[in-house]
Design an enzyme around this catalytic site. Structure first.
Site, PDB file in Angstrom:
ATOM      1  N   ALA A 181       6.929  62.023 -27.372  1.00 25.83           N
ATOM      2  CA  ALA A 181       6.773  61.117 -26.187  1.00 25.83           C
ATOM      3  C   ALA A 181       5.718  60.013 -26.533  1.00 25.83           C
ATOM      4  CB  ALA A 181       6.282  62.115 -25.141  1.00 25.83           C
ATOM      5  N   ASP A 182       5.955  58.917 -25.997  1.00 24.14           N
ATOM      6  CA  ASP A 182       4.839  58.007 -26.102  1.00 24.14           C
ATOM      7  C   ASP A 182       3.594  58.790 -25.244  1.00 24.14           C
ATOM      8  OD1 ASP A 182       3.213  55.917 -26.673  1.00 24.14           O
ATOM      9  OD2 ASP A 182       5.072  54.291 -26.297  1.00 24.14           O
TER      10      ASP A 182
END
Length: 778
Positions: free
Chosen positions: A311-312
């Site tokens: 995930a960012d």
């Protein structure tokens, strides 16, 4: 007296055999001679559910005293949590690990020792850092920003740049970096435009592959001088609605695959990137963090990806907070991991930490958890993390920002600059005729490196580089001229929005600049942006997207005043994306687009200004005349354009454009054979002659245009390029091979295919300055 026992060789052998028999062999996952897949399987079957979930999350110490006074990691109040392991720690900008390089290495080594010796299974953690345009850390080599590296069109150079970045990062105990960025940048209002290589998918794919090879190396496993990459941002991030960061993207699947997925596909399938980062945006109304079609069907099933997807930062939470696609963080975590997301890199909610409990309740599948854990562990093994987790501070000092690295940074800056205008050959400046030189402008005296640079930024400014070149032979005057912002603090991380200067103060500085210009033989006027004006917009207190492409503040007033002096003026633009500099194009004698050139900005600028180097950069983005022309990329559909009323609808500067101090003549474009079968190949050749008086580089570009196509194809598509160096009067035959992969496109049934028809083959200096020939596919 008791006699001493007598030992012979046989006794020693028997004792050694006895000790060996009592010492159990290490488990297969700790045996470096075992295949990676075998090590992953062995470790996975030994792990509890909680330990698997722990590998799927980044660890950020909660205890401020987790290191003792000597820098040793103690675990502190985090010890109970860490006993089951952790996936990573982040050693990026502003983090507690990033002290002096030697201290940082000591702390990271201590952390890895703790993880190996104090946790149940002894699994080391990934140490993750940034490497957008060089390893982002104090003292490391800072190369030109990505948009500038794209402008070199030099794949071997880009691979060399990121080889240095990988070596410097690895030497400090880093095992994974966040980069390269493979977003195709198609909206210059977007604040992260500078992080991208350009607007064309083929160019971005080749740059991305070169960067991946540089960082990871070309071998299946990652050696001690390389690091695992994280391709970002997957996908479509570079063309958000309105140019606003994380806004939705609304593309057909055909366009999405052709433009925005293609660079990632090449980096995965060909360069074997081991990690990707999901992007914040949504495609077809589904947030990418929870998009099963994107993360599983396309990435894993079609492309065969076997690494992991992270995930960012806060990306899982954004499914709740930004997209409103989940009712809470726990639900968002379930949606993400079932869609194909493997690793939650940071964040504030209990998105992945509850997965073990949720699996027991039947809310998430064990298969999804096993897939994610296996992907993370596989890359840890491939990167050698289990076998060489420690860094050597002495070695790091030897390999960091060496003379060779500085020379490479200067070469990259030399090649990145794009000469946009050179009226009456004002450039290069003649040192023998220039006795006094005014260096004026808000970007002249400070070093600007762009986002994802170590803070405070270090390097040689334009002013200093010119002064160093001039020595005592040229008298150099300086005036700031005006300010861009009043609250610039040498950093893109500052969590505040830009504030423009007072108009009266700017007027005073403009008057001072005019006085300086009048005392000089020539003027170098340094304009553009700073890191506050175009950057990653992560909240309302840290905005970065723009609704105009005009120069900020009083820069146009400054330019008008300086040009009115009648002095020869060279304009340098230092900035992160295209600017609509119509007035400068009309009135300034010379313009150079510099972008952000890295730590060697000043020396490289002097190289070009005074003719040591002929500029050879080419634009990888289209410069529109105004923001109202957007979108304005070159490879548009043939039906897209009608001209605007009362306006010139052509670009200010087209894709691929860039002048030189030399002149290049293109002749004898040949295609052989002139007709091929759909699975066949043809060879394209052209003669390029340097008709100028100086040695120089030229970027030769090949484009295709399907004259008739259904589905419709763009008016032009870049399909190859090469950089050549030619002496005055030298001619070289440049050859390209047109293979089926360059001719194919998604057909009406969404299959890649080479359709029969006639292709126009275009070869030349830019997307508009080309020779043309035809190739028939029967």
């Amino acid at each position: 007296m008791t006699p001493k026992p007598r030992w012979n060789c046989l006794s020693y052998l028997l004792l050694a055999a006895s000790i060996s028999a009592q010492t159990p062999a290490p488990p297969p996952y700790k045996d470096p001679s075992q295949p990676v897949d075998a090590r992953v399987r062995d470790l996975l079957q030994r792990m509890t559910l909680e330990e698997k979930v722990a590998q799927l999350q980044g660890f950020r110490p909660q205890d401020p005293h987790v290191f003792d006074a000597q820098g040793n990691f103690t675990g502190g109040t985090d010890a109970a949590t860490l006993y089951i392991g952790a996936g990573s720690v982040y050693a990026g900008g502003g983090d507690r690990f990033m002290r002096s390089p030697r201290e940082a290495i000591g702390r990271l080594n201590s952390l890895q020792k703790y993880m190996r010796e104090k946790t149940r299974l002894g699994i080391p953690v990934f140490v993750i850092a940034e490497a957008l345009h060089g390893y982002m850390a104090a003292g490391a080599t800072s190369f030109p920003q990505a948009i500038a590296l794209g402008g070199t069109w030099d794949l071997p150079l880009v691979e060399r740049v990121f080889t240095v970045a990988g070596r410097e990062a690895s030497s400090r105990g880093i095992h994974q970096v966040l980069g390269p960025v493979l977003d195709v940048a198609r909206d210059p209002r977007w604040g992260r435009f500078e992080e991208c290589y350009g607007e064309d998918p083929y160019l971005v794919s080749r740059m991305g592959m070169a960067a991946t090879y540089g960082l990871q190396g070309r071998a299946p496993a990652i050696d001690g001088e390389h690091v695992a990459v994280t391709l970002k941002h997957f996908a479509g991030h570079g063309e958000p609605q309105g140019g606003r960061n994380i806004a939705p993207v609304n593309f057909s699947e055909r366009e999405f695959r052709t433009v925005h997925l293609y660079p990632f596909e090449m980096a995965v399938r060909v360069a074997h990137a081991h990690s990707l980062m999901a992007s914040y945006n949504e495609w077809d109304s589904v947030p990418n963090h929870v998009n099963h079609k994107l993360l599983t069907d396309i990435l894993r099933t079609e492309w065969g990806f076997d690494g992991f997807v992270m995930a960012d930062g806060g990306g899982v939470e954004s499914v709740v907070e930004e997209h409103h696609a989940a009712a809470g963080y726990a639900e968002a975590g379930i949606l993400c991991i079932e869609a194909g997301l493997d690793f939650n890199f940071g964040g504030k909610g209990k998105c992945f930490s509850a997965l073990a409990e949720e699996e027991r309740e039947g809310k998430v599948s064990m298969a999804a958890i096993d897939r994610a854990a296996a992907g993370v562990l596989r890359v840890k093994f491939l990167s050698g993390l289990f076998d060489r987790p420690y860094a050597d501070a002495d070695n790091s000092e030897k390999v960091t920002n060496t003379d060779d690295s500085k020379a490479l940074a200067r070469l990259a800056a030399d090649e990145a600059m794009v000469l946009l205008k050179n009226e009456n050959h004002i450039l290069p400046l003649d040192p023998a005729k220039t006795k006094t030189l005014a260096v004026i402008g808000p970007n002249a005296a400070d070093i600007h490196l762009g986002g994802y640079s170590a803070v405070p930024m270090q390097g040689v400014s334009v002013l200093q580089g010119i002064r160093d070149f001039a020595g005592s032979s040229i008298r150099v005057f300086y005036a700031e001229g005006c300010k861009l912002t009043t609250n610039y603090a040498s950093g893109w991380l500052v969590n505040e929005n830009p504030v423009l200067n007072d108009a009266a103060d700017d007027s005073r500085m403009i008057d001072e600049a005019v006085e300086v210009a009048l005392r000089s033989d020539a003027v170098v006027l340094v304009l553009g942006e700073n890191e506050l004006l175009r950057r990653e917009a992560w909240n309302e207190q840290h905005l970065g997207d723009r609704d105009t492409l005009d120069l900020v503040g009083r820069q146009h007033d400054l330019a008008r005043a300086i040009l009115a002096t009648g002095k020869p003026v060279v304009v340098l633009l230092i900035n992160g994306g295209p600017l609509s500099v119509n007035y400068l194009q009309e009135h300034a004698p010379a313009i150079i687009e510099c972008w952000y050139l890295g730590q060697e900005t000043g020396p490289a600028v002097a190289d070009v200004l005074f003719g040591k180097v002929s500029p050879s950069g080419k634009l990888t983005v289209t410069f529109p005349r105004s923001v109202g022309q957007l979108p304005d990329y070159y490879n548009h559909s043939p039906s897209r354009y009608r001209s605007y009323v009362l306006a010139d609808s052509t670009p200010l500067y087209p894709f691929g454009f860039g002048l030189s101090y030399a002149n290049f003549d293109y002749k004898n474009l040949r295609v052989a054979p002139v007709a091929i079968a759909p699975g066949g190949a043809a060879r394209v050749s052209v003669d390029v002659t340097n008709t100028g008086a100086v040695k120089a580089d030229e970027v030769v570009q090949l484009y295709l245009h399907a004259l008739v196509s259904l589905p419709v194809r763009p008016v032009e598509e870049l399909k190859d390029f090469t950089r050549v160096t030619l002496n005055p009067g030298e001619t070289r035959t440049v050859v390209f091979d047109l293979t089926p992969d360059k001719l194919e496109a998604y057909d009406i049934n969404m299959r890649r295919n080479v359709e029969p028809g006639v292709f126009e083959v275009l070869v030349g200096k830019s997307s508009v300055d080309v020779l043309r020939a035809n190739l028939k596919v029967d």
